[in-house]
Design an enzyme around this catalytic site. Structure first.
Site, PDB file in Angstrom:
ATOM      1  N   ARG A 108       0.835  -1.221   0.000  1.00 33.33           N
ATOM      2  CA  ARG A 108       0.000   0.000   0.000  1.00 33.33           C
ATOM      3  C   ARG A 108       0.867   1.268   0.000  1.00 33.33           C
ATOM      4  O   ARG A 108       0.490   2.289   0.581  1.00 33.33           O
ATOM      5  CB  ARG A 108      -0.947   0.042   1.206  1.00 33.33           C
ATOM      6  CG  ARG A 108      -1.973  -1.070   1.247  1.00 33.33           C
ATOM      7  CD  ARG A 108      -2.959  -0.960   0.090  1.00 33.33           C
ATOM      8  NE  ARG A 108      -4.091  -1.837   0.267  1.00 33.33           N
ATOM      9  CZ  ARG A 108      -4.096  -3.146  -0.010  1.00 33.33           C
ATOM     10  NH1 ARG A 108      -3.012  -3.712  -0.508  1.00 33.33           N
ATOM     11  NH2 ARG A 108      -5.175  -3.883   0.182  1.00 33.33           N
TER      12      ARG A 108
ATOM     13  N   SER B 265     -10.430  -0.607   3.429  1.00 30.14           N
ATOM     14  CA  SER B 265      -9.673  -0.756   4.678  1.00 30.14           C
ATOM     15  C   SER B 265      -9.210   0.615   5.151  1.00 30.14           C
ATOM     16  O   SER B 265      -8.569   1.338   4.395  1.00 30.14           O
ATOM     17  CB  SER B 265      -8.434  -1.621   4.454  1.00 30.14           C
ATOM     18  OG  SER B 265      -8.800  -2.894   4.015  1.00 30.14           O
TER      19      SER B 265
ATOM     20  N   GLU C 147      -4.496   3.743   6.390  1.00 32.58           N
ATOM     21  CA  GLU C 147      -4.218   3.558   4.976  1.00 32.58           C
ATOM     22  C   GLU C 147      -4.819   4.709   4.176  1.00 32.58           C
ATOM     23  O   GLU C 147      -4.314   5.121   3.135  1.00 32.58           O
ATOM     24  CB  GLU C 147      -4.845   2.229   4.528  1.00 32.58           C
ATOM     25  CG  GLU C 147      -4.290   1.703   3.241  1.00 32.58           C
ATOM     26  CD  GLU C 147      -5.339   1.044   2.390  1.00 32.58           C
ATOM     27  OE1 GLU C 147      -5.642   1.603   1.328  1.00 32.58           O
ATOM     28  OE2 GLU C 147      -5.827  -0.018   2.787  1.00 32.58           O
TER      29      GLU C 147
HETATM   30  N1  EPU Z   1     -10.552 -10.670  10.388  1.00 29.64           N
HETATM   31  C1  EPU Z   1     -11.219 -10.762  11.585  1.00 29.64           C
HETATM   32  N2  EPU Z   1     -12.164  -9.805  11.860  1.00 29.64           N
HETATM   33  C2  EPU Z   1     -12.459  -8.807  10.997  1.00 29.64           C
HETATM   34  C3  EPU Z   1     -11.760  -8.725   9.790  1.00 29.64           C
HETATM   35  C4  EPU Z   1     -10.798  -9.671   9.496  1.00 29.64           C
HETATM   36  O1  EPU Z   1     -10.985 -11.655  12.395  1.00 29.64           O
HETATM   37  O2  EPU Z   1     -13.337  -8.004  11.326  1.00 29.64           O
HETATM   38  C5  EPU Z   1      -9.574 -11.725  10.042  1.00 29.64           C
HETATM   39  C6  EPU Z   1     -10.132 -12.643   8.965  1.00 29.64           C
HETATM   40  O3  EPU Z   1     -10.893 -13.675   9.485  1.00 29.64           O
HETATM   41  C7  EPU Z   1      -8.889 -13.148   8.288  1.00 29.64           C
HETATM   42  C8  EPU Z   1      -7.928 -11.978   8.438  1.00 29.64           C
HETATM   43  O4  EPU Z   1      -8.438 -11.147   9.470  1.00 29.64           O
HETATM   44  O5  EPU Z   1      -8.376 -14.255   8.998  1.00 29.64           O
HETATM   45  C9  EPU Z   1      -7.764 -11.197   7.143  1.00 29.64           C
HETATM   46  O6  EPU Z   1      -9.043 -10.700   6.730  1.00 29.64           O
HETATM   47  P1  EPU Z   1      -9.409 -10.438   5.188  1.00 29.64           P
HETATM   48  O7  EPU Z   1      -9.078 -11.613   4.374  1.00 29.64           O
HETATM   49  O8  EPU Z   1     -10.815  -9.933   5.171  1.00 29.64           O
HETATM   50  O9  EPU Z   1      -8.424  -9.325   4.702  1.00 29.64           O
HETATM   51  P2  EPU Z   1      -7.778  -8.041   5.400  1.00 29.64           P
HETATM   52  O10 EPU Z   1      -6.378  -8.354   5.754  1.00 29.64           O
HETATM   53  O11 EPU Z   1      -8.659  -7.573   6.510  1.00 29.64           O
HETATM   54  C10 EPU Z   1      -6.812  -7.099   3.171  1.00 29.64           C
HETATM   55  C11 EPU Z   1      -6.817  -5.809   2.403  1.00 29.64           C
HETATM   56  C12 EPU Z   1      -8.114  -5.617   1.661  1.00 29.64           C
HETATM   57  C13 EPU Z   1      -8.279  -6.787   0.704  1.00 29.64           C
HETATM   58  C14 EPU Z   1      -8.273  -8.074   1.529  1.00 29.64           C
HETATM   59  C15 EPU Z   1      -8.354  -9.313   0.667  1.00 29.64           C
HETATM   60  C16 EPU Z   1      -5.378  -4.285   3.620  1.00 29.64           C
HETATM   61  C17 EPU Z   1      -5.288  -3.081   4.475  1.00 29.64           C
HETATM   62  N3  EPU Z   1      -6.601  -4.695   3.314  1.00 29.64           N
HETATM   63  O12 EPU Z   1      -7.817  -7.003   4.186  1.00 29.64           O
HETATM   64  O13 EPU Z   1      -7.998  -4.437   0.876  1.00 29.64           O
HETATM   65  O14 EPU Z   1      -9.490  -6.684  -0.015  1.00 29.64           O
HETATM   66  O15 EPU Z   1      -7.047  -8.171   2.285  1.00 29.64           O
HETATM   67  O16 EPU Z   1      -7.147  -9.507   0.007  1.00 29.64           O
HETATM   68  O17 EPU Z   1      -4.354  -4.832   3.231  1.00 29.64           O
HETATM   69  C18 EPU Z   1      -8.384  -2.103   0.948  1.00 29.64           C
HETATM   70  O18 EPU Z   1      -7.171  -1.943   0.881  1.00 29.64           O
HETATM   71  O19 EPU Z   1      -9.173  -1.115   0.978  1.00 29.64           O
HETATM   72  C19 EPU Z   1      -8.930  -3.436   1.010  1.00 29.64           C
HETATM   73  C20 EPU Z   1     -10.231  -3.669   1.175  1.00 29.64           C
END
Ligand code: EPU
Length: 338
Positions: free
Chosen positions: A164, A238, A334
């Protein structure tokens, strides 16, 4: 190019924040942009360049000029057996570009379907999702310097991409306006379905031999199931980045919180799931007035209607301090704050 005064930015930011800009003007080409840069009544004020307005939190009226990038066009200008080079206007809507690629059988951005925002913003923060980042398909970008109006070309190396991150968020912040991005896409798909949820989603639909459209559709279903649609509920995706910590610190945390989510990175580092920590700190679904933490994805802050940017910012401060208190980990935003 009509210079408007005292314009509400409500339609131009996906958080749905209602603040005004002193001046507002749209441009549709490099030469129009260069003409604007040459005008003193525009350049003597602070400048804010808006694309899709999907990664910004506006906390006050903008005392300057908003330049709205509306440069359009998607044009493939070179291809061989395996690859195609496609030049895209920065003002194109990102998801529409992804759909265009699906229609033409060009592979590389299918995992990035449904990310809100414009093409011009995509290299700024090296957008990413489901195991793919823009840097993997980025060839080069053209940008106009706000100082002298000249066009510069940036290669992938020049952009200094990180998670990012890019040079446009640091050294060149506020200095360059991206006008076009050139992508190197594949005609023979190399699908990336290893990111857990995609494979599961394909299995669920009984797809054993997926193509790029199947992958994009799986991504769209996953996103729709947990990420709010900005047209229905204001948000900027995010709000925080997933923080990186040392592996040895992760091991300590894991003892206290055995179900803590983290992904090992090279160099004895771990990327922590900020959404998990925010949820465990009790914020998921919490709402202060119209400023809230999303009920399905705690990493996303939302505007339930009439929240101000300051209220959302205040909520983010409280989340940062509570996560720090509970886990000793500092979250970084972010989203760009203005
Ligand atoms: N999780 C929780 N609770 C929550 C959210 C997430 O326990 O409320 C856990 C999930 O269960 C999972 C882990 O956290 O084990 C990761 O969650 P998720 O796969 O939803 O992805 P993220 O790390 O929260 C990132 C990106 C997103 C992207 C997703 C999918 C960043 C800051 N965010 O989110 O990007 O869509 O991975 O690849 O890196 C964005 O940048 O705006 C964005 C939406």
């Amino acid at each position: 190019m009509n210079l408007e005064h005292n314009v509400s930015l409500l339609p131009f930011n996906t958080f749905g924040i209602d603040v005004n800009a002193d001046q507002f003007v749209r441009f549709e080409s490099v030469s129009e942009l260069q003409m604007l840069i040459a005008r003193e009544e525009i350049m003597q004020n602070p400048i804010l360049v808006l694309g899709g307005g999907s990664n910004i939190l506006l906390t006050a009226d903008f005392k300057g000029t908003v330049l709205k990038n509306e440069i359009k066009g998607i044009e493939s200008f070179f291809e061989d057996e395996e690859h195609v080079l496609v030049k895209v206007g920065a003002g194109e809507v990102w998801h529409e570009f992804v759909l265009h690629c699906l229609d033409h059988g060009w592979s590389g951005v299918e995992n990035l379907a449904l990310i809100p925002g414009s093409v011009g913003a995509s290299p700024m923060q090296n957008i990413g999702a489901y195991g793919v980042e823009i840097q993997q398909v980025f060839h080069e970008a053209n940008a106009v310097s706000l100082e002298d109006g000249k066009v510069h070309t940036f290669s992938r190396e020049d952009c200094q991409f990180g998670y990012r991150e890019s040079i446009f968020k640091h050294e060149l912040k506020g200095k360059m306006i991206i006008t076009h991005v050139v992508f190197l896409l594949r005609k023979k798909p190399e699908l990336k379905t290893t990111y857990g949820a995609i494979q599961e989603e394909l299995n669920r639909s009984g797809i054993t031999n997926p193509g790029i459209r199947d992958v994009a559709e799986a991504v769209m279903r996953i996103r729709k199931s947990k990420l709010p649609d900005p047209a229905m509920l204001g948000n900027a995706g995010s709000f925080f980045k997933n923080p990186e910590i040392d592996l040895k610190d992760f091991e300590v945390l894991k003892k206290a919180y055995p179900d803590m989510v983290g992904y090992e990175l090279p160099g004895f580092k771990v990327k922590l799931a900020a959404g998990w920590m925010i949820e465990k700190a009790g914020w998921k679904g919490v709402r202060y007035g119209d400023a809230g933490c999303h009920e399905k994805q705690a990493l996303v802050l939302v505007n339930h209607g009439k929240a101000t940017g300051s209220e959302i910012y205040q909520l983010s401060e409280e989340i940062i301090s509570s996560v720090h208190k509970k886990f000793g980990v500092l979250l970084h935003r972010e989203v760009n704050i203005y």
